[in-house]
Design a protein around this motif. Structure first.
Motif, mmCIF file in Angstrom:
data_model
loop_
_atom_site.group_PDB
_atom_site.id
_atom_site.type_symbol
_atom_site.label_atom_id
_atom_site.label_comp_id
_atom_site.label_asym_id
_atom_site.label_seq_id
_atom_site.Cartn_x
_atom_site.Cartn_y
_atom_site.Cartn_z
ATOM 1 N N GLY A 39 0.089 1.507 -7.034
ATOM 2 C CA GLY A 39 0.946 1.009 -5.971
ATOM 3 C C GLY A 39 1.958 -0.126 -6.644
ATOM 4 N N ASP A 92 0.945 4.268 2.071
ATOM 5 C CA ASP A 92 0.278 5.467 2.769
ATOM 6 C C ASP A 92 1.088 6.661 3.150
ATOM 7 O OD1 ASP A 92 1.303 3.664 4.741
ATOM 8 O OD2 ASP A 92 -0.005 4.313 6.329
ATOM 9 N N VAL A 104 -6.967 3.709 -4.840
ATOM 10 C CA VAL A 104 -5.570 2.707 -4.879
ATOM 11 C C VAL A 104 -5.957 1.603 -5.573
ATOM 12 C CG1 VAL A 104 -4.033 1.367 -3.669
ATOM 13 C CG2 VAL A 104 -5.037 3.678 -2.589
ATOM 14 N N ALA A 231 -3.611 1.139 2.563
ATOM 15 C CA ALA A 231 -4.617 1.757 1.905
ATOM 16 C C ALA A 231 -5.971 2.116 2.707
ATOM 17 C CB ALA A 231 -5.277 0.768 0.528
ATOM 18 N N LEU A 235 -7.008 5.876 2.458
ATOM 19 C CA LEU A 235 -8.218 6.366 2.134
ATOM 20 C C LEU A 235 -9.229 6.905 2.839
ATOM 21 C CD1 LEU A 235 -8.650 3.596 -0.580
ATOM 22 C CD2 LEU A 235 -7.880 5.836 -1.164
ATOM 23 N N LEU A 241 -10.817 1.029 -3.405
ATOM 24 C CA LEU A 241 -9.497 0.208 -3.529
ATOM 25 C C LEU A 241 -9.922 -0.882 -4.339
ATOM 26 C CD1 LEU A 241 -6.876 -0.972 -2.674
ATOM 27 C CD2 LEU A 241 -7.953 -1.975 -0.749
#
Length: 332
Positions: A39, A92, A104, A231, A235, A241
């Motif tokens: 990200g 997302d 992520v 996130a 997910l 994460l």
């Protein structure tokens, strides 16, 4: 709040060196075959390492200057690397067309690459326009410095930089701009140093003020919170994460996001116990920091903290800032 570590901004900080890289890769182990969203692409250090380990990477960044790094990886890993311009707060939706995502990773804050570019105005060690905009659009640091009233500026420096001498600094800035607008990084740094002095061995007196202005210009805390919840929406159960932050204000937000009970009021054992909501994150790992070997080669890693957790099967939450310890600028 305990003592806060500051990101290294000296020229000795290694350029474009991703911090805690081994720990990031280990957090996704086994990584081969997984689809990971990077990200905060930057110069692509994490992305390259994950690609070389066999992952597919969807990279996101709002900084137009990173495009050459993205182009290089795209040419080398054509079928496993995808770059999407945008803010990680929308990760997302930006990653929605790239299939189920397994993980992520977010590296929060300004990069050494940005600090090294004097024309970006992030560093008080290099002379350049007082800008600090990661996307290149919107209000700049110069706009804030030259427009805010003394009380507003002092409150901003205190909230986002934890600058205890914020009022004196703000007074000197406002006095200086009465003569002429403050337009460059070194000009502002000299005003701050003049206002509070400098002791040998201490961090540069402008460190906290520059951090505060950068955070304000880029709405970094808002972006971080939005990205964490994005996130969570993205997910599925079992997704990972991983977040690397560089000072305690960010780390506190991440810590409380993973474990909301950390930010809530403690319950008395003499009172009826309040039912806690379902946990969205499990297997929350202990905070990790860089070891001596990494620190010797990359001073920027000194203040880095890595936190990681696994997505549960609970429904995602609506975005909520309460309880995360997000600093707020007090109204003047």
């Amino acid at each position: 709040m305990g003592k806060r570590s500051m990101p290294d901004t000296s020229s000795q900080a290694g350029p474009h060196v991703p911090v805690l890289l081994d720990e990031v890769l280990a957090a996704f182990d086994p990584i081969a075959g997984k689809r990971i969203v990077d990200g905060t692409f930057g110069a692509g250090g994490y992305s390259r390492a994950m690609l070389e380990a066999g992952a597919t990477v969807i990279a996101i960044d709002r900084d137009p200057s990173v495009q050459p790094f993205a182009d290089a990886l795209s040419a080398e890993f054509d079928d496993r690397f995808f770059f999407v311009p945008g803010t990680f707060s929308q990760l997302d939706s930006l990653a929605a067309d790239h299939g189920p995502i397994d993980g992520v990773v977010l590296d929060i804050g300004v990069s050494s690459m940005q600090l090294d570019q004097a024309e970006r105005g992030f560093s008080f060690m290099r002379d350049g326009p007082l800008d600090m905009r990661m996307s290149g659009s919107g209000e700049s640091a110069a706009d804030l410095v030259n427009a805010l009233e003394t009380e507003q500026l002092a409150n901003l420096l205190y909230a986002f930089g934890e600058e205890r001498k914020s009022r004196r600094i703000a007074q000197f800035i406002v006095a200086a701009r009465e003569t002429k607008p403050i337009e460059t990084t070194l000009e502002l740094a000299r005003i701050i140093e003049k206002s509070i002095g400098r002791k040998p061995g201490d961090a540069h007196p402008a460190t906290r003020s520059f951090q505060a202005l950068r955070i304000a210009v880029n709405a970094e805390f808002d972006q971080l919170v939005e990205a964490l919840f994005a996130a969570e929406r993205l997910l599925d159960e079992g997704g990972r994460l991983v977040v690397v932050s560089f000072h305690s204000l960010e780390d506190r937000i991440v810590k409380r996001f993973f474990d909301p009970e950390k930010g809530g009021p403690s319950q008395s054992r003499h009172m009826p116990q309040v039912q806690t909501e379902a946990r969205r994150w499990v297997e929350v790992a202990k905070a990790r920091k860089a070891g001596e070997a990494e620190l010797s080669g990359n001073p920027r890693a000194r203040s880095a903290v890595l936190r990681a957790a696994t997505r549960s099967d609970a429904d995602s939450r609506p975005v909520k800032f309460d309880g995360l310890g997000v600093p707020k600028v007090r109204e003047a």
